[in-house]
Design a protein around this motif. Structure first.
Motif, mmCIF file in Angstrom:
data_model
loop_
_atom_site.group_PDB
_atom_site.id
_atom_site.type_symbol
_atom_site.label_atom_id
_atom_site.label_comp_id
_atom_site.label_asym_id
_atom_site.label_seq_id
_atom_site.Cartn_x
_atom_site.Cartn_y
_atom_site.Cartn_z
ATOM 1 N N VAL B 70 -29.328 83.898 15.986
ATOM 2 C CA VAL B 70 -28.452 83.360 14.933
ATOM 3 C C VAL B 70 -26.982 83.545 15.317
ATOM 4 O O VAL B 70 -26.170 82.635 15.159
ATOM 5 C CB VAL B 70 -28.774 84.014 13.565
ATOM 6 N N ALA B 71 -26.648 84.726 15.843
ATOM 7 C CA ALA B 71 -25.251 84.973 16.220
ATOM 8 C C ALA B 71 -24.816 84.011 17.324
ATOM 9 O O ALA B 71 -23.700 83.480 17.278
ATOM 10 C CB ALA B 71 -25.081 86.426 16.669
ATOM 11 N N ASP B 72 -25.684 83.751 18.310
ATOM 12 C CA ASP B 72 -25.346 82.807 19.381
ATOM 13 C C ASP B 72 -25.128 81.407 18.816
ATOM 14 O O ASP B 72 -24.171 80.719 19.186
ATOM 15 C CB ASP B 72 -26.469 82.758 20.438
ATOM 16 N N ALA B 73 -26.032 80.983 17.920
ATOM 17 C CA ALA B 73 -25.911 79.655 17.321
ATOM 18 C C ALA B 73 -24.634 79.567 16.485
ATOM 19 O O ALA B 73 -23.919 78.556 16.525
ATOM 20 C CB ALA B 73 -27.135 79.343 16.459
ATOM 21 N N ALA B 74 -24.332 80.642 15.740
ATOM 22 C CA ALA B 74 -23.131 80.644 14.902
ATOM 23 C C ALA B 74 -21.880 80.541 15.759
ATOM 24 O O ALA B 74 -20.909 79.871 15.391
ATOM 25 C CB ALA B 74 -23.080 81.911 14.038
ATOM 26 N N ALA B 75 -21.906 81.210 16.922
ATOM 27 C CA ALA B 75 -20.758 81.158 17.825
ATOM 28 C C ALA B 75 -20.534 79.733 18.341
ATOM 29 O O ALA B 75 -19.400 79.303 18.541
ATOM 30 C CB ALA B 75 -20.949 82.137 18.987
ATOM 31 N N PRO B 79 -24.330 71.688 13.503
ATOM 32 C CA PRO B 79 -25.558 71.588 12.695
ATOM 33 C C PRO B 79 -26.656 72.560 13.143
ATOM 34 O O PRO B 79 -27.437 73.027 12.309
ATOM 35 C CB PRO B 79 -26.004 70.125 12.884
ATOM 36 N N GLU B 80 -26.690 72.877 14.438
ATOM 37 C CA GLU B 80 -27.688 73.818 14.936
ATOM 38 C C GLU B 80 -27.475 75.202 14.298
ATOM 39 O O GLU B 80 -28.443 75.876 13.922
ATOM 40 C CB GLU B 80 -27.590 73.915 16.479
ATOM 41 N N ALA B 81 -26.218 75.607 14.169
ATOM 42 C CA ALA B 81 -25.904 76.895 13.533
ATOM 43 C C ALA B 81 -26.373 76.885 12.071
ATOM 44 O O ALA B 81 -27.001 77.847 11.595
ATOM 45 C CB ALA B 81 -24.401 77.174 13.608
ATOM 46 N N ASP B 82 -26.084 75.781 11.361
ATOM 47 C CA ASP B 82 -26.519 75.662 9.960
ATOM 48 C C ASP B 82 -28.036 75.756 9.853
ATOM 49 O O ASP B 82 -28.572 76.442 8.980
ATOM 50 C CB ASP B 82 -26.065 74.311 9.367
ATOM 51 N N ARG B 83 -28.711 75.042 10.745
ATOM 52 C CA ARG B 83 -30.172 75.021 10.718
ATOM 53 C C ARG B 83 -30.739 76.433 10.940
ATOM 54 O O ARG B 83 -31.647 76.876 10.239
ATOM 55 C CB ARG B 83 -30.702 74.067 11.805
ATOM 56 N N LYS B 84 -30.189 77.142 11.916
ATOM 57 C CA LYS B 84 -30.664 78.507 12.225
ATOM 58 C C LYS B 84 -30.438 79.443 11.038
ATOM 59 O O LYS B 84 -31.282 80.298 10.746
ATOM 60 C CB LYS B 84 -29.899 79.066 13.437
ATOM 61 N N LEU B 85 -29.306 79.280 10.359
ATOM 62 C CA LEU B 85 -29.006 80.152 9.234
ATOM 63 C C LEU B 85 -29.930 79.865 8.055
ATOM 64 O O LEU B 85 -30.416 80.789 7.393
ATOM 65 C CB LEU B 85 -27.531 79.992 8.820
ATOM 66 N N GLN B 86 -30.191 78.575 7.808
ATOM 67 C CA GLN B 86 -31.104 78.215 6.714
ATOM 68 C C GLN B 86 -32.525 78.728 6.988
ATOM 69 O O GLN B 86 -33.203 79.208 6.089
ATOM 70 C CB GLN B 86 -31.151 76.697 6.538
ATOM 71 N N GLU B 87 -32.916 78.585 8.247
ATOM 72 C CA GLU B 87 -34.230 79.039 8.682
ATOM 73 C C GLU B 87 -34.355 80.558 8.493
ATOM 74 O O GLU B 87 -35.386 81.052 8.017
ATOM 75 C CB GLU B 87 -34.317 78.698 10.171
ATOM 76 N N ALA B 88 -33.295 81.284 8.855
ATOM 77 C CA ALA B 88 -33.312 82.748 8.698
ATOM 78 C C ALA B 88 -33.376 83.117 7.215
ATOM 79 O O ALA B 88 -34.157 83.998 6.819
ATOM 80 C CB ALA B 88 -32.076 83.369 9.350
ATOM 81 N N SER B 89 -32.603 82.421 6.376
ATOM 82 C CA SER B 89 -32.618 82.700 4.932
ATOM 83 C C SER B 89 -34.001 82.461 4.341
ATOM 84 O O SER B 89 -34.469 83.243 3.503
ATOM 85 C CB SER B 89 -31.597 81.822 4.203
ATOM 86 N N ALA B 90 -34.653 81.384 4.779
ATOM 87 C CA ALA B 90 -35.992 81.078 4.265
ATOM 88 C C ALA B 90 -36.985 82.166 4.688
ATOM 89 O O ALA B 90 -37.856 82.572 3.907
ATOM 90 C CB ALA B 90 -36.453 79.704 4.757
#
Lengths: 98, 98, 98, 98
Positions: B70-75, B79-90
């Motif tokens: 998630v940190a790598d994607a956020a960096a 849209p990939e960062a958003d997707r990873k964060l939503q996936e982690a929240s779920a």
């Protein structure tokens, strides 16, 4: 008096063993997922499913325990009934908190 | 780009496999307890311990997933960062509710 | 027969009301934290504390319900005892899953 | 740099306050239920609903915290990013266990 030899859940023993065998298989599948570098989120989904399956077994066993063992003890009354009820409450608290 | 081939938790892979093998053993032990008509409350205690062990594995994997994937994607953002964060929240919601 | 007028937990009624009043205060404090833009993690910590306090109240009430209401019904036996036990099991399942 | 003054969840602040006010009302309703000797199982049902409402608020706040605060810190990198991620993991663990 059959309480000591016959736990309350005995009528569905095969069902519980089958469900626990499936949970064992899920735990083995999880090892394979880590081994094969499967995607972390997919592993977490599988862990949630395994935890839910374990909880369902626990709730089933607890229900049968209350219906048979605790109800029988309560019908007899006395310190044994109190002990069984306290024991059940402590088990419920562990389940809620785990 | 190594994200796809290297899941974030790879550094502690052996540790996770060892813990999951122990959980598999606990699931096998639970079958034996039911088979041998062990006392219901003792089985419930063992299930609570197994559930806690599974949750600890999940929290460890999630922590590594957040720290790496998630940190790598956020960096990188987008849209990939958003997707990873939503996936982690779920995944977190499933864990909290399971 | 006093079951209908006297719920099982009546002996500690003031204690439960005091604990629930404190939980109400925690819910009010949470609104103030959001209002004042407090740090998200601090709000989450406070929510976890409130959830734990609610669970402790639930476990206490359930324990008293089992010891009084369910035990009394079990001692009488019959369909009313079955109904009380099923009802208790369903409440336990809701607690474990909430 | 707006991170310090603007917590990530600010866009839905009114929504959170409204939900927490409803939870406060549920806690007040619970006191009334105990006061009025309502049936124990009905009180437990209401506690489960309140706990679920609190958990939903926590999951919403955590999601927004990850999407804003943690993602921003991760994009900047460095020890602050590590600290934010560890803090988020610890909050998740508290939620899962509470």
């Amino acid at each position: 008096m059959t309480i000591a030899v016959d736990p309350g859940y005995i009528t569905r023993k095969d069902d519980y063993i089958r469900r626990l065998r499936r949970i064992e298989g899920q735990a083995r599948g999880l090892q394979r997922m880590v081994e094969d570098d499967k995607y972390c989120i997919d592993i977490l989904t599988q862990i949630s499913a395994t935890t839910s399956a374990l909880q369902a077994v626990a709730l089933g066993l607890l229900d049968e325990h209350l219906q048979h063992c605790v109800a029988d003890a309560a019908a007899l009354g006395g310190p044994e009934a109190d002990r069984k009820l306290q024991e059940a409450s402590a088990a419920i608290a562990r389940l809620v908190r785990s």
